[in-house]
Motif scaffolding. Structure first.
Motif, PDB file in Angstrom:
ATOM      1  N   ALA A 109      -6.895  60.393  65.418  1.00 14.09           N
ATOM      2  CA  ALA A 109      -6.359  59.467  65.767  1.00 14.09           C
ATOM      3  C   ALA A 109      -6.767  57.948  65.110  1.00 14.09           C
ATOM      4  O   ALA A 109      -5.900  57.198  64.612  1.00 14.09           O
ATOM      5  N   ALA A 110      -7.925  57.943  64.681  1.00 15.59           N
ATOM      6  CA  ALA A 110      -8.402  56.853  64.002  1.00 15.59           C
ATOM      7  C   ALA A 110      -8.011  56.659  62.798  1.00 15.59           C
ATOM      8  O   ALA A 110      -7.670  55.657  62.086  1.00 15.59           O
ATOM      9  N   VAL A 111      -7.989  57.916  62.109  1.00 14.16           N
ATOM     10  CA  VAL A 111      -7.550  58.018  60.698  1.00 14.16           C
ATOM     11  C   VAL A 111      -5.854  57.806  60.556  1.00 14.16           C
ATOM     12  O   VAL A 111      -5.417  56.954  59.937  1.00 14.16           O
ATOM     13  N   ALA A 112      -5.201  58.313  61.660  1.00 13.94           N
ATOM     14  CA  ALA A 112      -3.687  57.686  61.808  1.00 13.94           C
ATOM     15  C   ALA A 112      -3.628  56.578  61.932  1.00 13.94           C
ATOM     16  O   ALA A 112      -2.467  55.614  61.125  1.00 13.94           O
ATOM     17  N   VAL A 113      -4.327  55.636  62.740  1.00 12.82           N
ATOM     18  CA  VAL A 113      -4.223  54.164  62.992  1.00 12.82           C
ATOM     19  C   VAL A 113      -4.426  53.488  61.861  1.00 12.82           C
ATOM     20  O   VAL A 113      -3.875  52.427  61.313  1.00 12.82           O
ATOM     21  N   GLN A 114      -5.380  53.848  60.895  1.00  8.37           N
ATOM     22  CA  GLN A 114      -5.851  53.306  59.730  1.00  8.37           C
ATOM     23  C   GLN A 114      -4.841  53.310  58.840  1.00  8.37           C
ATOM     24  O   GLN A 114      -4.236  52.281  57.689  1.00  8.37           O
ATOM     25  N   CYS A 115      -4.100  54.577  58.662  1.00 10.44           N
ATOM     26  CA  CYS A 115      -2.786  54.700  57.624  1.00 10.44           C
ATOM     27  C   CYS A 115      -1.781  53.696  58.204  1.00 10.44           C
ATOM     28  O   CYS A 115      -1.061  53.200  57.387  1.00 10.44           O
ATOM     29  N   ILE A 116      -1.610  53.566  59.501  1.00 11.80           N
ATOM     30  CA  ILE A 116      -0.632  52.825  60.014  1.00 11.80           C
ATOM     31  C   ILE A 116      -0.974  51.298  59.606  1.00 11.80           C
ATOM     32  O   ILE A 116      -0.179  50.476  59.149  1.00 11.80           O
ATOM     33  N   GLU A 117      -2.183  50.907  59.653  1.00 15.01           N
ATOM     34  CA  GLU A 117      -2.436  49.618  59.281  1.00 15.01           C
ATOM     35  C   GLU A 117      -2.262  49.389  57.707  1.00 15.01           C
ATOM     36  O   GLU A 117      -1.713  48.180  57.453  1.00 15.01           O
ATOM     37  N   TYR A 118      -2.357  50.185  56.926  1.00 18.82           N
ATOM     38  CA  TYR A 118      -2.211  50.040  55.567  1.00 18.82           C
ATOM     39  C   TYR A 118      -0.675  49.580  55.097  1.00 18.82           C
ATOM     40  O   TYR A 118      -0.185  48.926  54.203  1.00 18.82           O
ATOM     41  N   THR A 119       0.304  50.316  56.244  1.00 19.53           N
ATOM     42  CA  THR A 119       1.467  49.798  55.980  1.00 19.53           C
ATOM     43  C   THR A 119       1.989  48.576  56.388  1.00 19.53           C
ATOM     44  O   THR A 119       2.981  48.108  56.304  1.00 19.53           O
ATOM     45  N   THR A 120       1.061  47.927  57.213  1.00 18.63           N
ATOM     46  CA  THR A 120       1.543  46.766  57.768  1.00 18.63           C
ATOM     47  C   THR A 120       0.874  45.609  57.104  1.00 18.63           C
ATOM     48  O   THR A 120       1.312  44.240  57.391  1.00 18.63           O
ATOM     49  N   LEU A 121      -0.057  45.707  56.124  1.00 18.93           N
ATOM     50  CA  LEU A 121      -0.588  44.832  55.288  1.00 18.93           C
ATOM     51  C   LEU A 121       0.406  44.124  54.363  1.00 18.93           C
ATOM     52  O   LEU A 121       1.128  44.807  53.644  1.00 18.93           O
ATOM     53  N   GLY A 122       0.196  42.753  54.122  1.00 16.62           N
ATOM     54  CA  GLY A 122       0.988  41.968  53.251  1.00 16.62           C
ATOM     55  C   GLY A 122       0.278  41.423  52.166  1.00 16.62           C
ATOM     56  O   GLY A 122       0.755  40.728  51.565  1.00 16.62           O
ATOM     57  N   PHE A 123      -0.782  42.319  51.833  1.00 19.34           N
ATOM     58  CA  PHE A 123      -1.444  41.982  50.487  1.00 19.34           C
ATOM     59  C   PHE A 123      -1.840  43.264  49.909  1.00 19.34           C
ATOM     60  O   PHE A 123      -1.801  44.452  50.412  1.00 19.34           O
ATOM     61  N   GLY A 124      -2.348  43.201  48.580  1.00 18.95           N
ATOM     62  CA  GLY A 124      -2.703  44.313  48.008  1.00 18.95           C
ATOM     63  C   GLY A 124      -4.270  44.069  47.333  1.00 18.95           C
ATOM     64  O   GLY A 124      -4.928  42.906  47.582  1.00 18.95           O
ATOM     65  N   PRO A 125      -4.766  45.095  46.461  1.00 11.30           N
ATOM     66  CA  PRO A 125      -6.437  44.665  46.085  1.00 11.30           C
ATOM     67  C   PRO A 125      -6.616  43.558  45.177  1.00 11.30           C
ATOM     68  O   PRO A 125      -7.587  43.248  44.953  1.00 11.30           O
ATOM     69  N   ALA A 126      -5.317  43.211  44.325  1.00 10.81           N
ATOM     70  CA  ALA A 126      -5.356  41.971  43.533  1.00 10.81           C
ATOM     71  C   ALA A 126      -5.093  40.695  44.079  1.00 10.81           C
ATOM     72  O   ALA A 126      -5.302  39.658  43.665  1.00 10.81           O
ATOM     73  N   SER A 127      -5.224  40.689  45.672  1.00  9.86           N
ATOM     74  CA  SER A 127      -4.798  39.438  46.186  1.00  9.86           C
ATOM     75  C   SER A 127      -6.356  38.628  46.598  1.00  9.86           C
ATOM     76  O   SER A 127      -6.525  38.301  47.854  1.00  9.86           O
ATOM     77  N   GLY A 128      -7.062  38.890  45.531  1.00  4.59           N
ATOM     78  CA  GLY A 128      -8.639  38.056  45.852  1.00  4.59           C
ATOM     79  C   GLY A 128      -9.595  38.880  46.157  1.00  4.59           C
ATOM     80  O   GLY A 128      -9.436  40.163  46.314  1.00  4.59           O
ATOM     81  N   GLY A 129     -10.688  38.277  46.367  1.00  6.30           N
ATOM     82  CA  GLY A 129     -12.121  39.174  46.461  1.00  6.30           C
ATOM     83  C   GLY A 129     -11.909  39.767  47.778  1.00  6.30           C
ATOM     84  O   GLY A 129     -12.310  41.065  47.831  1.00  6.30           O
ATOM     85  N   TYR A 130     -11.708  39.055  48.957  1.00  8.27           N
ATOM     86  CA  TYR A 130     -11.630  39.725  50.341  1.00  8.27           C
ATOM     87  C   TYR A 130     -10.779  41.112  50.315  1.00  8.27           C
ATOM     88  O   TYR A 130     -11.081  41.919  50.840  1.00  8.27           O
ATOM     89  N   ALA A 131      -9.630  40.998  49.822  1.00  6.55           N
ATOM     90  CA  ALA A 131      -8.520  41.797  49.757  1.00  6.55           C
ATOM     91  C   ALA A 131      -9.189  43.294  48.829  1.00  6.55           C
ATOM     92  O   ALA A 131      -8.999  44.426  49.385  1.00  6.55           O
ATOM     93  N   SER A 132      -9.625  43.005  47.783  1.00  9.98           N
ATOM     94  CA  SER A 132     -10.154  44.131  46.890  1.00  9.98           C
ATOM     95  C   SER A 132     -11.450  44.824  47.957  1.00  9.98           C
ATOM     96  O   SER A 132     -11.316  45.968  47.764  1.00  9.98           O
TER      97      SER A 132
END
Length: 211
Positions: A109-132
């Motif tokens: 369930a924790a893995v599933a919630v993490q996958c759901i969170e990725y779909t809600t992110l409004g940023f990618g790894p190039a959106s600054g140091g924190y995002a990466s």
């Protein structure tokens, strides 16, 4: 005249390792694996504070970089509950299988919630140091968690198979005593590492969502 043939000297007899060494090796291996995980994720912890302290050109966060704290803390809570249940079940042989199944479900369930969170992110790894750091840290954490989940599943499958053989062939008295010891050592090692890994997840949640 008696014929003699040259031959290499016979090898010295090597005594087999004591049976109690193998469970001890499993116990020690789990503790060493904790050290490996610590050093691996320490790299992300260092990157987080290093990039945050530098913040060159105000590139720590570019745009709206705000992951859901609710989802992040839910993931951490599921992992902690999974680890606690499995650890407690490992200390009580009669409850190990049921507790392990419950822990496995919560971990998935924790893995599933993490996958759901990725779909809600409004940023990618190039959106600054924190995002990466956020993307890299959480992605590797979940990837390694899947390996831990597989480890838990193999321990539960071995336990279930041993119990089934006891029922179907009662004259055999189950598995040999040394196999029982090894199975218990494997479950203890697995539950210990999973508890430690969940603690690393709590540290990650605090740093990424609350700091």
């Amino acid at each position: 005249m008696e014929a003699s043939a040259a031959s290499a000297p016979s090898a010295a007899h090597i005594e087999p390792e004591p049976r109690e060494w193998q469970p001890r090796a499993v116990w020690l291996g789990a503790r060493l694996l904790c050290g490996v995980a610590t050093f691996f994720f320490a790299a992300f912890l260092f990157a987080y504070f290093y990039l945050r302290s530098l913040n060159q050109n105000h590139a720590w966060k570019v745009g709206s970089v705000h992951p859901s704290a609710g989802l992040g803390l839910t993931i951490a809570a599921l992992l902690v509950l999974s680890a606690v249940v499995f650890r407690l079940g490992a200390s009580r042989p009669t409850d190990t299988l049921g507790a392990g199944i419950a822990a496995l479900v919560m971990a998935l369930a924790a893995v599933a919630v993490q996958c759901i969170e990725y779909t809600t992110l409004g940023f990618g790894p190039a959106s600054g140091g924190y995002a990466s750091v956020f993307i890299g840290w959480t992605a590797f954490y979940i990837l390694f968690a899947l390996a831990c989940i597989y480890w838990i599943e193999t321990q539960l499958a071995s336990l279930w198979r041993a119990r089934r053989e006891r029922i179907s062939r009662p004259v055999r008295e189950g598995v040999p005593a040394d196999d029982d010891d090894l199975m218990r050592a494997g479950i203890e090692a697995c539950s210990f590492f999973w508890a430690y890994y969940a603690a690393l997840g709590v540290v990650a949640s605090i740093v990424l969502y609350l700091v």
